[in-house]
Design an enzyme around this catalytic site. Structure first.
Site, PDB file in Angstrom:
ATOM      1  N   ASP A  43       7.544  -5.208   2.742  1.00 25.03           N
ATOM      2  CA  ASP A  43       6.521  -6.096   3.310  1.00 25.03           C
ATOM      3  C   ASP A  43       6.543  -7.437   2.587  1.00 25.03           C
ATOM      4  OD1 ASP A  43       3.795  -6.151   4.979  1.00 25.03           O
ATOM      5  OD2 ASP A  43       3.445  -7.141   3.056  1.00 25.03           O
ATOM      6  N   TYR A  48       4.603 -15.946   0.969  1.00 18.26           N
ATOM      7  CA  TYR A  48       4.959 -15.434  -0.367  1.00 18.26           C
ATOM      8  C   TYR A  48       6.118 -16.220  -0.987  1.00 18.26           C
ATOM      9  CZ  TYR A  48       2.348 -11.242   1.185  1.00 18.26           C
ATOM     10  OH  TYR A  48       1.406 -10.379   1.675  1.00 18.26           O
ATOM     11  N   SER A 134      -2.947  -9.383  10.856  1.00 23.21           N
ATOM     12  CA  SER A 134      -3.390  -9.019   9.515  1.00 23.21           C
ATOM     13  C   SER A 134      -4.703  -9.749   9.243  1.00 23.21           C
ATOM     14  CB  SER A 134      -2.334  -9.428   8.486  1.00 23.21           C
ATOM     15  OG  SER A 134      -2.776  -9.111   7.192  1.00 23.21           O
ATOM     16  N   GLN A 156      -2.941  -5.198   9.467  1.00 17.18           N
ATOM     17  CA  GLN A 156      -2.843  -5.003   8.014  1.00 17.18           C
ATOM     18  C   GLN A 156      -4.076  -5.621   7.373  1.00 17.18           C
ATOM     19  OE1 GLN A 156      -0.211  -6.896   4.538  1.00 17.18           O
ATOM     20  NE2 GLN A 156       1.047  -5.694   5.920  1.00 17.18           N
ATOM     21  N   LYS A 227       2.631  -2.466  -4.447  1.00 20.56           N
ATOM     22  CA  LYS A 227       3.547  -3.406  -5.104  1.00 20.56           C
ATOM     23  C   LYS A 227       3.612  -3.097  -6.593  1.00 20.56           C
ATOM     24  CE  LYS A 227       3.764  -7.341  -7.731  1.00 20.56           C
ATOM     25  NZ  LYS A 227       3.033  -7.703  -8.968  1.00 20.56           N
TER      26      LYS A 227
HETATM   27  N1  LIG Z   1      -1.804  -9.325   4.571  1.00 24.93           N
HETATM   28  C1  LIG Z   1      -2.381  -9.783   3.482  1.00 24.93           C
HETATM   29  O1  LIG Z   1      -3.223 -10.712   3.536  1.00 24.93           O
HETATM   30  C2  LIG Z   1      -2.024  -9.191   2.151  1.00 24.93           C
HETATM   31  C3  LIG Z   1      -2.804  -9.468   1.014  1.00 24.93           C
HETATM   32  C4  LIG Z   1      -2.442  -8.879  -0.190  1.00 24.93           C
HETATM   33  C5  LIG Z   1      -1.354  -8.026  -0.244  1.00 24.93           C
HETATM   34  N2  LIG Z   1      -0.596  -7.779   0.880  1.00 24.93           N
HETATM   35  C6  LIG Z   1       0.567  -6.853   0.855  1.00 24.93           C
HETATM   36  O2  LIG Z   1       0.188  -5.623   0.250  1.00 24.93           O
HETATM   37  C7  LIG Z   1       1.034  -5.373  -0.868  1.00 24.93           C
HETATM   38  C8  LIG Z   1       0.281  -4.604  -1.951  1.00 24.93           C
HETATM   39  O3  LIG Z   1      -0.863  -5.314  -2.374  1.00 24.93           O
HETATM   40  P1  LIG Z   1      -0.945  -6.147  -3.715  1.00 24.93           P
HETATM   41  O4  LIG Z   1       0.408  -6.486  -4.172  1.00 24.93           O
HETATM   42  O5  LIG Z   1      -1.870  -7.282  -3.465  1.00 24.93           O
HETATM   43  O6  LIG Z   1      -1.656  -5.202  -4.759  1.00 24.93           O
HETATM   44  P2  LIG Z   1      -1.636  -3.638  -5.118  1.00 24.93           P
HETATM   45  O7  LIG Z   1      -0.417  -2.977  -4.590  1.00 24.93           O
HETATM   46  O8  LIG Z   1      -2.975  -3.096  -4.789  1.00 24.93           O
HETATM   47  O9  LIG Z   1      -1.571  -3.706  -6.706  1.00 24.93           O
HETATM   48  C9  LIG Z   1      -0.495  -4.259  -7.390  1.00 24.93           C
HETATM   49  C10 LIG Z   1      -0.869  -4.279  -8.878  1.00 24.93           C
HETATM   50  O10 LIG Z   1      -0.968  -2.947  -9.368  1.00 24.93           O
HETATM   51  C11 LIG Z   1      -0.033  -2.750 -10.433  1.00 24.93           C
HETATM   52  N3  LIG Z   1       0.530  -1.399 -10.254  1.00 24.93           N
HETATM   53  C12 LIG Z   1       1.306  -0.966  -9.226  1.00 24.93           C
HETATM   54  N4  LIG Z   1       1.550   0.341  -9.347  1.00 24.93           N
HETATM   55  C13 LIG Z   1       0.925   0.759 -10.460  1.00 24.93           C
HETATM   56  C14 LIG Z   1       0.820   2.025 -11.096  1.00 24.93           C
HETATM   57  N5  LIG Z   1       1.403   3.100 -10.583  1.00 24.93           N
HETATM   58  N6  LIG Z   1       0.099   2.098 -12.254  1.00 24.93           N
HETATM   59  C15 LIG Z   1      -0.491   0.994 -12.773  1.00 24.93           C
HETATM   60  N7  LIG Z   1      -0.423  -0.220 -12.216  1.00 24.93           N
HETATM   61  C16 LIG Z   1       0.281  -0.352 -11.057  1.00 24.93           C
HETATM   62  C17 LIG Z   1       1.002  -3.848 -10.284  1.00 24.93           C
HETATM   63  O11 LIG Z   1       1.511  -4.225 -11.536  1.00 24.93           O
HETATM   64  P3  LIG Z   1       3.057  -4.542 -11.816  1.00 24.93           P
HETATM   65  O12 LIG Z   1       3.616  -5.291 -10.652  1.00 24.93           O
HETATM   66  O13 LIG Z   1       3.004  -5.360 -13.066  1.00 24.93           O
HETATM   67  O14 LIG Z   1       3.712  -3.214 -12.034  1.00 24.93           O
HETATM   68  C18 LIG Z   1       0.173  -4.987  -9.693  1.00 24.93           C
HETATM   69  O15 LIG Z   1      -0.513  -5.677 -10.714  1.00 24.93           O
HETATM   70  C19 LIG Z   1       1.469  -6.780  -1.298  1.00 24.93           C
HETATM   71  O16 LIG Z   1       2.566  -6.796  -2.195  1.00 24.93           O
HETATM   72  C20 LIG Z   1       1.730  -7.415   0.033  1.00 24.93           C
HETATM   73  O17 LIG Z   1       2.990  -6.989   0.537  1.00 24.93           O
HETATM   74  C21 LIG Z   1      -0.928  -8.361   2.060  1.00 24.93           C
END
Ligand SMILES: NC(=O)c1ccc[n+]([C@@H]2O[C@H](COP(=O)([O-])OP(=O)(O)OC[C@H]3O[C@@H](n4cnc5c(N)ncnc54)[C@H](OP(=O)(O)O)[C@@H]3O)[C@@H](O)[C@H]2O)c1
Length: 279
Positions: A43, A48, A134, A156, A227
């Site tokens: 994704d 980004y 989204s 999303q 992520k």
């Molecule tokens: N459509 C939208 O508006 C929107 C908005 C936000 C996100 N997204 C999508 O959703 C995806 C996921 O959301 P997100 O990246 O915002 O946040 P997330 O997946 O909720 O959290 C990511 C954070 O958690 C940490 N982490 C991941 N796995 C872990 C584990 N097993 N134990 C401890 N810490 C862990 C990561 O650290 P490290 O990376 O340092 O390991 C990072 O700081 C994004 O990458 C993007 O593709 C979309």
């Protein structure tokens, strides 16, 4: 891997890998590591700034294009029929592919009706296999769905244990739109990984709080795209299909729901102005 079937018959992996906030220079390495572990759904988004890194990983992985499921999103600055159309061509080029599996409107601001027309056209032309939105909450989601010729296959939205989107889900189910969780860990907010309920439940299954949270979202019907830039965490987040939370544990986690965003509300005028200023 398990799959969901979208409303147009396209199969999508239930678990994918997100690259929000992953710097361009790190993206190819991260995506290649995720692919080694077994992730097949990635994704990304125009906003980004790392579609090119995803494209590089796709090429270097040696995987066949059909083995991968690529999602990207049209940003507000590319809203409107002509600009969206040009941006789809630019995304295809950066992703080094001739089709996108899932194309979403990133935010419900600007001329997104024009964008949606361009997306419907791309779907008819075969450069996009599924289209959706989204951050479209029930008011905007219902209006767009009513207007669209091709109903959104996916919405999303922010979805995690503290914001379970129960209201939004009822509308998405009525119109057969798949919910996809962004921020499945709320980016660690609210002391997510040390949450006592997630940890206590996890102990019984030999699983971590992160794995329990992902499993809860999957069993709630969501597609998840956690992520991490760390390979060991990518591995951890991938091990969520070898256990099932009991009904009782699902209820315990359901009780964590605050039914409120941990980030921002899309109907807050200050938030709307902030987004429009980024367009
Ligand atoms: N459509 C939208 O508006 C929107 C908005 C936000 C996100 N997204 C999508 O959703 C995806 C996921 O959301 P997100 O990246 O915002 O946040 P997330 O997946 O909720 O959290 C990511 C954070 O958690 C940490 N982490 C991941 N796995 C872990 C584990 N097993 N134990 C401890 N810490 C862990 C990561 O650290 P490290 O990376 O340092 O390991 C990072 O700081 C994004 O990458 C993007 O593709 C979309």
């Amino acid at each position: 891997m398990e799959y969901v079937t979208l409303n147009n018959g396209v199969q999508m992996p239930k678990l994918g890998y997100g690259v929000y906030q992953t710097p361009l220079e790190e993206t190819a390495r991260c995506v290649l590591e995720a692919m080694e572990i077994g992730y097949r759904s990635i994704d990304t988004a125009q906003a980004y700034g790392n579609e090119a890194g995803v494209g590089r990983a796709l090429e270097e992985s040696g995987l066949h294009r059909e083995e991968l499921f690529l999602t990207t999103k049209i940003w507000i600055s590319n809203a409107g029929y002509e600009k969206a159309k040009a941006s789809i061509a630019a995304s295809l080029e950066k992703l080094r592919t001739n089709y996108i599996d899932l194309l979403l409107i990133h935010q419900p601001f600007g001329d997104y009706y024009g964008s949606y027309r361009a997306m419907e056209e791309a779907w008819r032309a075969g450069t996009v296999r599924a289209i959706g939105v989204s951050n479209f909450y029930p008011d905007r989601y219902l209006d767009l769905t009513h207007f669209a010729e091709i109903p959104p296959a996916v919405n999303q939205v922010e979805m995690h244990v503290f914001q379970q989107q129960k209201t939004a889900r009822t509308y998405l189910e009525q119109h057969n739109t798949q919910i996809m969780s962004w921020g499945p860990f709320a980016e660690g907010r609210n002391d997510y990984f040390r949450n006592p309920v997630l940890n206590a439940v996890g102990k019984a299954y030999g699983k971590t709080a992160a794995q329990v949270a992902l499993r809860f979202l999957l069993q709630s019907g969501a597609v998840v795209i956690p992520k991490s830039t760390h390979k060991e965490r990518m591995e951890e987040n991938f091990q969520v299909f070898d256990f099932t939370l009991s009904e009782e544990d699902m209820v315990r986690i359901e009780a964590l729901d605050k039914a409120k965003s941990l980030f921002f509300a899309h109907d807050d005028p200050a938030v709307v102005e902030w987004f429009l200023s980024r367009g």
